[in-house]
Design a protein around this motif. Structure first.
Motif, PDB file in Angstrom:
ATOM      1  N   CYS A  71       0.846  -1.210   0.000  1.00 22.88           N
ATOM      2  CA  CYS A  71       0.000   0.000   0.000  1.00 22.88           C
ATOM      3  C   CYS A  71       0.872   1.248   0.000  1.00 22.88           C
ATOM      4  CB  CYS A  71      -0.893   0.050   1.246  1.00 22.88           C
ATOM      5  SG  CYS A  71      -2.198  -1.133   1.197  1.00 22.88           S
ATOM      6  N   ASP A  72       1.922   1.220   0.817  1.00 24.46           N
ATOM      7  CA  ASP A  72       2.840   2.347   0.905  1.00 24.46           C
ATOM      8  C   ASP A  72       3.451   2.662  -0.453  1.00 24.46           C
ATOM      9  OD1 ASP A  72       3.119   3.711   3.222  1.00 24.46           O
ATOM     10  OD2 ASP A  72       4.563   2.347   4.128  1.00 24.46           O
ATOM     11  N   LEU A 128      -1.211   9.048   5.241  1.00 25.65           N
ATOM     12  CA  LEU A 128      -1.178   9.254   6.698  1.00 25.65           C
ATOM     13  C   LEU A 128      -1.852   8.072   7.413  1.00 25.65           C
ATOM     14  CD1 LEU A 128      -0.552  11.846   8.602  1.00 25.65           C
ATOM     15  CD2 LEU A 128      -3.018  12.057   8.682  1.00 25.65           C
ATOM     16  N   GLY A 129      -2.999   7.642   6.877  1.00 31.45           N
ATOM     17  CA  GLY A 129      -3.739   6.536   7.491  1.00 31.45           C
ATOM     18  C   GLY A 129      -2.952   5.238   7.451  1.00 31.45           C
ATOM     19  N   VAL A 130      -2.274   4.986   6.328  1.00 34.44           N
ATOM     20  CA  VAL A 130      -1.491   3.747   6.172  1.00 34.44           C
ATOM     21  C   VAL A 130      -0.290   3.753   7.133  1.00 34.44           C
ATOM     22  CG1 VAL A 130       0.028   2.558   4.535  1.00 34.44           C
ATOM     23  CG2 VAL A 130      -2.253   3.239   3.832  1.00 34.44           C
ATOM     24  N   ALA A 212      -8.409   4.443   5.375  1.00 33.59           N
ATOM     25  CA  ALA A 212      -7.204   3.725   4.936  1.00 33.59           C
ATOM     26  C   ALA A 212      -6.676   2.848   6.063  1.00 33.59           C
ATOM     27  CB  ALA A 212      -6.137   4.729   4.499  1.00 33.59           C
ATOM     28  N   HIS A 213      -6.690   3.391   7.280  1.00 30.37           N
ATOM     29  CA  HIS A 213      -6.165   2.641   8.431  1.00 30.37           C
ATOM     30  C   HIS A 213      -7.012   1.394   8.707  1.00 30.37           C
ATOM     31  CE1 HIS A 213      -3.775   2.144  11.984  1.00 30.37           C
ATOM     32  NE2 HIS A 213      -4.863   2.032  12.722  1.00 30.37           N
ATOM     33  N   VAL A 214      -8.344   1.567   8.655  1.00 29.89           N
ATOM     34  CA  VAL A 214      -9.241   0.438   8.934  1.00 29.89           C
ATOM     35  C   VAL A 214      -9.082  -0.630   7.846  1.00 29.89           C
ATOM     36  CG1 VAL A 214     -11.678  -0.244   9.042  1.00 29.89           C
ATOM     37  CG2 VAL A 214     -10.914   1.805  10.228  1.00 29.89           C
ATOM     38  N   LEU A 215      -9.102  -0.210   6.572  1.00 30.68           N
ATOM     39  CA  LEU A 215      -8.977  -1.179   5.474  1.00 30.68           C
ATOM     40  C   LEU A 215      -7.655  -1.923   5.554  1.00 30.68           C
ATOM     41  CD1 LEU A 215     -10.514   0.760   2.458  1.00 30.68           C
ATOM     42  CD2 LEU A 215     -11.464  -1.205   3.669  1.00 30.68           C
TER      43      LEU A 215
END
Ligand code: HEM
Length: 232
Positions: A71-72, A128-130, A212-215
């Motif tokens: 993802c990053d 940011l979320g990732v 993004a963080h949840v996924l």
């Protein structure tokens, strides 16, 4: 000399980049010259941010490819594309800093500048979320504080509330339609109010970061379970 790779300067730089990015959207509040100056500071800060994290890019082909790393890499590449488009079109649309450049006024450049800007800020929020866990680790490392156990569920409730508000905020700002490359009629009236503009932006960006963080958390958990099920 300042060591940019230490946690505090890194966090300050990341925070300053985010502030510059949001401020650049307050074009009709700040005016053209301030917008161009802030945009230029942001683009210079991006170079420092990339240099600070060069080790990550150098190691991207080494080691195990995790969901987080994939993802990053994808978000990083898209973000780089949006920022390069912003940089190149800035030279073409500039009315103050780069007006001396013999560039023809092409409306398409303006359009690319706007849409690249909206995608750059959206991708920055997803980025940011990732990297949320990395950022909280840096903050904890810096402050010497460990988050108490009960703070986890509390943070989730707050994040969920912000995410709901952010969905509305994104519509108020015309953010979501512009990500679909369509024109939104919404234009903020800075004579009526200023602070709510920034609060709506903060909420909309947090919505993307939380999503993004949840996924990522769900994908990481599921993809880690798979090999264990198949192995004997
Ligand atoms: C952080 C980087 C930047 C972002 C996010 C950004 C974003 C934007 C956005 C969203 C607009 C549309 C404003 C509106 O009409 O609502 C705009 C317009 C504009 N930007 Fe930027 N910008 C950035 C950097 C720059 C730079 C570095 C320059 C020039 C040196 C620049 C020059 C302009 C100009 C001249 C306009 C007005 C174009 C027009 O409608 O005639 N921008 N920018």
């Amino acid at each position: 000399m300042m060591r940019w790779t230490r946690p505090l300067p890194r966090l300050l730089l990341d925070g300053a980049m985010l502030i510059c990015l949001v401020l650049a959207f307050a074009y009709w509040w700040l005016g053209n010259a301030a917008h161009e100056a802030i945009g230029t500071v942001f683009l210079i800060a991006v170079l420092r941010h990339v240099a600070n994290n060069l080790f990550w890019w150098k190691g991207v082909r080494r080691g195990r490819m995790t969901v987080q790393r994939a993802c990053d890499a994808v978000l990083g590449a898209l973000l780089a594309l949006a920022i390069v488009a912003l940089l190149l079109t800035s030279l073409g649309v500039s009315r103050t800093l780069a007006q001396w450049l013999p560039m023809p006024r092409i409306f398409l450049l303006q359009e690319i500048h706007w849409f690249a800007a909206y995608w750059a800020i959206a991708l920055a929020a997803l980025h940011l979320g990732v990297n949320w866990n990395r950022i909280t680790a840096l903050v904890c490392n810096l402050s010497g504080l460990a988050l108490p156990r009960w703070s986890g569920p509390l943070l989730w409730v707050v994040a969920l509330a912000i995410a709901v508000q952010g969905t509305f905020s994104g519509s108020i700002l015309g953010f979501w339609p512009r990500l679909r490359f369509s024109y939104a009629l919404s234009m903020w009236d800075f004579n009526a109010s200023v602070l709510p503009f920034f609060l709506h932006w903060a909420a909309a960006l947090l919505t993307l970061a939380v999503a993004a963080h949840v996924l990522l958390s769900i994908a990481t958990r599921n993809l880690q379970v798979l090999p264990a099920k198949n192995s004997r």
